[in-house]
Design a protein around this motif. Sequence first.
Motif, PDB file in Angstrom:
ATOM      1  N   ASP A 171       0.841  -1.244   0.093  1.00 48.11           N
ATOM      2  CA  ASP A 171       0.175  -0.014  -0.246  1.00 48.11           C
ATOM      3  C   ASP A 171       0.725   1.178  -0.006  1.00 48.11           C
ATOM      4  N   VAL A 172       2.012   1.270   0.519  1.00 54.14           N
ATOM      5  CA  VAL A 172       3.009   2.527   0.470  1.00 54.14           C
ATOM      6  C   VAL A 172       3.530   2.747  -0.902  1.00 54.14           C
ATOM      7  N   ARG A 173       3.725   1.365  -1.504  1.00 51.76           N
ATOM      8  CA  ARG A 173       4.013   1.637  -2.824  1.00 51.76           C
ATOM      9  C   ARG A 173       2.922   2.120  -3.786  1.00 51.76           C
ATOM     10  N   GLY A 174       1.562   1.733  -3.566  1.00 53.67           N
ATOM     11  CA  GLY A 174       0.616   2.367  -4.198  1.00 53.67           C
ATOM     12  C   GLY A 174       0.417   3.640  -4.089  1.00 53.67           C
ATOM     13  N   LEU A 175       0.609   4.072  -2.834  1.00 54.97           N
ATOM     14  CA  LEU A 175       0.446   5.651  -2.565  1.00 54.97           C
ATOM     15  C   LEU A 175       1.787   6.344  -3.232  1.00 54.97           C
ATOM     16  N   GLY A 176       2.747   5.788  -3.258  1.00 60.78           N
ATOM     17  CA  GLY A 176       3.938   6.315  -3.950  1.00 60.78           C
ATOM     18  C   GLY A 176       3.755   6.550  -5.448  1.00 60.78           C
ATOM     19  N   GLU A 236      16.009   5.537   4.095  1.00 61.92           N
ATOM     20  CA  GLU A 236      15.514   4.286   3.986  1.00 61.92           C
ATOM     21  C   GLU A 236      14.228   4.269   3.227  1.00 61.92           C
ATOM     22  N   PRO A 237      13.868   3.093   2.573  1.00 61.43           N
ATOM     23  CA  PRO A 237      12.413   2.957   1.866  1.00 61.43           C
ATOM     24  C   PRO A 237      11.499   3.289   2.999  1.00 61.43           C
ATOM     25  N   LEU A 238      10.436   3.861   2.546  1.00 61.40           N
ATOM     26  CA  LEU A 238       9.176   3.890   3.415  1.00 61.40           C
ATOM     27  C   LEU A 238       8.598   2.544   3.636  1.00 61.40           C
ATOM     28  N   ALA A 239       8.235   2.095   4.738  1.00 61.67           N
ATOM     29  CA  ALA A 239       7.604   0.643   5.097  1.00 61.67           C
ATOM     30  C   ALA A 239       6.088   0.606   5.253  1.00 61.67           C
TER      31      ALA A 239
END
Length: 546
Positions: A171-176, A236-239
């Motif tokens: 979901d954080v990738r989707g937001l990105g 760091e990547p957002l988790a």
Amino acid sequence: MSTSVIEPGTRLAGRYRLEERISDSGGSAQWKAIDEILARAVAVRTFDPEFPRVAEVVRSARAAARLTDPRLTQVFDADDSGESAYVVSEWVSGETLEQMLAKAPLEPGRAATLLYEASEAIAAAHAAGLSHLCLSPRDLVWTTGGTVKLLGVATAAALADVRSADPARDDVRGLGGLLYAALTAHWPGDPKLSALPAAPVADGVVRAPRQVQAGISHAVDAIVCRALGLPVAGQEPLASPADFAKAMRGVPRTPLPLFAGLGGVHSPAPSAPARPAPTTGARAATTRAARPSAPASHRQAPQQPRRRGAAPAPAPHAPRARHDSAPPPTSPVGVQGTGSASRSPLNRALLGVAAAAATVIVGLSAWAIGNAGGSSDKGTSKAGVTDPGRPSATASPTATKLEARGASALEDPKRGSHDTSIGKNPEAVLDGKPSTQWQTQTYTSSNFGNLSNGFGVVLDMGKQVKVDHVVVDAPVSASVPIQLRVGDSNSLGALRVVGQEQGSGQFTIKATREARGQYVLIWFTNPVPPGFKAKLNDVTVYGTAG
């Protein structure tokens, strides 16, 4: 009863009258309907008897019905015990992000506003144990009422048979991906999920937003890259969605227009394409469930020419477990009315009036500047325009974020009655966590049950400040009047009203008069809808010291 024989006029559960079929594919159909008991429009999804995941979709819908964040589409009813299974949800009218980007990217401040709201909504869902897994530009809606709505939490994944080993990361990738699209008008995910041009890639890796569109800050660019799993030096990547929301909290944001789709019509969304096949590789594009396409409309002037990439924009992702058999094409639970590119004669007239008004304002402003002389200081006019060749006057201090030292609850009770909930967690408005909030009891009438004149949270700024505006996150069920008060004491009588807005969710209250003091109050006043509970997630004060 099969969806193929259900027709307009059919009633489900004796109350939901189906009016217009929005999509019909893959063993399920989406309808615009009327709840005849409550006399309101709703979205209804029906299923063929052979649809393989009816029970799973209904379970997911019932779980989503427990969510209270007003930015998430509300589920009203779900049942699979009778002849016809169905899910009933909120009918959302407005423009999807995909439609908003049909002509040009959003201005970065507006993109940040939209995605900050969306990330907080998704973070609230994760805090309740639910996820989306299928975010696309067709799921994020700016409504005709001026609020953010996110479609399909829990239900979209169930409809498309999408699973994940790491829901927070997906979901954080989707937001990105949504923020990338908002900033560039290019989509960095699977091309089946959006009609936007694919994001450009280099050496198999999606290009950073700043390489695609000018005017994007390094800070926002880094947030997008960290969300998509692209390398950012020293970060760091957002988790999780909560991490994304926290990062977005420090980004400058610009209010969106009050209403979406001026002149747009309520047009149905056609059926969605089939679910995309799984992808492979270290930089494979994130797989998402398909969404209905929609006609394009936009309310912003183009900023810069869009660049088109030669290939879809892959982004790294955690592997997902899926069924071997491909599910039918589906669209998420919750239907949005969409803004059309066409305009009615009335709306063209309204837009013409607005343009004429803007012309008058610009002309008056130019007249004011040209006639602002009379000052003995030849270097600077009263309007603040610097005379060429002379030193400029000192600029006014810029409003910046001010840190509050503490927060406390305040009430104006009637007949000695006191709300027993307001004192429990007022500090929640300062902790930056979407999962914590300050709230009151629930009141049955528009005047707080005739028990109180109002409630609020007072922020102690530690010293006198000049308040320019506050950003309020109030996840209440309806748009209500909220006042901004400022003073040198934390008593209600000493706190003057300096601004007021009618709102819900995240919005800005501007100080419309001189606002100096040590204490800042966010105050809920009446009238409010029956069954109302005041809530505050976060309050941020902007201004200058002294």
